[in-house]
Design an enzyme around this catalytic site. Structure first.
Site, PDB file in Angstrom:
ATOM      1  N   THR A 240      35.185  33.638  44.852  1.00 49.43           N
ATOM      2  CA  THR A 240      34.383  34.234  43.807  1.00 49.43           C
ATOM      3  C   THR A 240      35.255  35.188  43.005  1.00 49.43           C
ATOM      4  OG1 THR A 240      32.304  35.416  43.349  1.00 49.43           O
ATOM      5  CG2 THR A 240      33.580  36.155  45.254  1.00 49.43           C
ATOM      6  N   GLY A 241      34.835  35.503  41.801  1.00 47.09           N
ATOM      7  CA  GLY A 241      35.643  36.357  40.938  1.00 47.09           C
ATOM      8  C   GLY A 241      36.187  35.571  39.756  1.00 47.09           C
TER       9      GLY A 241
END
Length: 331
Positions: A240-241
């Site tokens: 994620t990110g």
């Protein structure tokens, strides 16, 4: 003994595994024995509950991760996944998703428009085509042919946010925006991983991607080995990110590969984060990237560049806790 290139590489890998295991030694407080479902961010708790309920009712692991991913996809308050997601800079909401098990079955869609449950379309790609990914108009055509109901994805709230953004047309990623409910000026994703009591594994990942992205942009989420990877007898990982940073290193594949070589889930997540920072330097000084992994025994690991990443862990009794990830940088 002479030192060939192969010997040198073997010693380097052994040293890396030893170092990773040593680093993991003070971080086991974030691991949970026999975890069954794990997912990214606070909103993962509701996804985990749906996944656990489906599994408890006799569903397969694929059924479980699909059910879990559908929750944020249908959540109007979640502007980073599915219905209500923020559009690209041309005003189009496009969805990316992937689903896979630990037997090499995988399906994905990217830049899908007009269908809420991208994860379910991805599952149909996996089960009813010889392909692993369909994109754009082709993905929408396939969804239509499979009987999915078309729906407008751009909600009035998301449209208003887009029109406000157009006044300046300036994109500035904000770390951990996922936990600021009602906003998603950066991205992002839900990644969900599930494990049966006998060590089988499955995973799913779904997103509407970066808010106000260039039309046609696809991040790490739907790419096997980047946003998600599941490997039998080893474990599963999701990311994620900022997707571009994950894609540069095939992040999920790197985490699972490190686990295969003997690292704990925690150490493997940390190694991937450290590699991104070493590779990219100042380019990621304000960016958030995080990895979440589970091994075949249900041990969980998570690590991020910046503080603030959280993840949801559900055990075999159905109890769910939200845990803060360790990070390379401090608050």
């Amino acid at each position: 003994m002479g030192f060939s290139r192969r010997n040198t590489l073997g010693l380097a890998l052994a040293g890396s595994v030893a170092a990773g295991t040593a680093r993991a030694a003070g971080t086991t407080k974030n691991a949970v024995d026999a975890a069954l479902v794990v997912s990214t961010w606070d909103f993962g708790a509701a996804a985990n509950a749906a996944a656990y309920a489906r599994w408890k009712a006799g569903g397969t692991l694929i059924d479980a991760v699909e059910a879990g991913a559908q929750v944020p996809e249908a959540d109007l308050a979640n502007h980073s996944v599915g219905l209500g997601g923020y559009p690209d800079r041309d005003g189009h909401v496009t969805l990316d998703a992937i689903i896979m098990d630990d037997r090499g079955h995988a399906g994905a869609v990217a830049a899908l428009e007009g269908y809420v449950h991208a994860i379910s379309v991805a599952r149909r790609v996996m089960e009813r085509t010889p392909h692993t990914m369909l994109v754009g108009d082709g993905a929408a055509q396939f969804a239509r042919e499979q009987g999915f109901a078309a729906q407008k994805l751009l909600t009035p709230e998301a449209e208003a946010a887009w029109k406000e953004w157009l006044k300046k047309a300036e994109y500035k990623p904000v770390a951990n925006i996922e936990n600021q409910r009602g906003s998603a000026l950066d991205h992002d994703t839900i990644g969900i991983l599930a494990r049966s009591l006998d060590g089988r594994l499955a995973g799913a990942c779904t997103t509407s991607g970066m808010a106000f992205k260039l039309r046609g942009r696809v991040g790490d989420s739907p790419q096997s080995g980047c946003g998600l990877l599941v490997e039998p007898g080893v474990g599963a990982a999701t990311a994620t990110g900022v997707g571009e940073e994950v894609t540069r290193i095939a992040g999920a594949a790197r985490v699972v590969g490190s686990m295969r070589m003997g690292m704990s889930a925690m150490a493997a997540c940390r190694e991937a984060v450290e590699h991104i920072v070493a590779l990219r330097g100042d380019a990621v000084k304000d960016a958030q990237v995080a990895f979440l992994a589970i091994d075949r025994d249900g041990q969980v690991g998570a690590f991020a560049i910046q503080p603030g990443f959280t993840y949801a862990v559900t055990d075999q009794t159905g109890r769910t806790v939200i845990r803060p990830s360790e990070s390379l940088r401090r608050a």
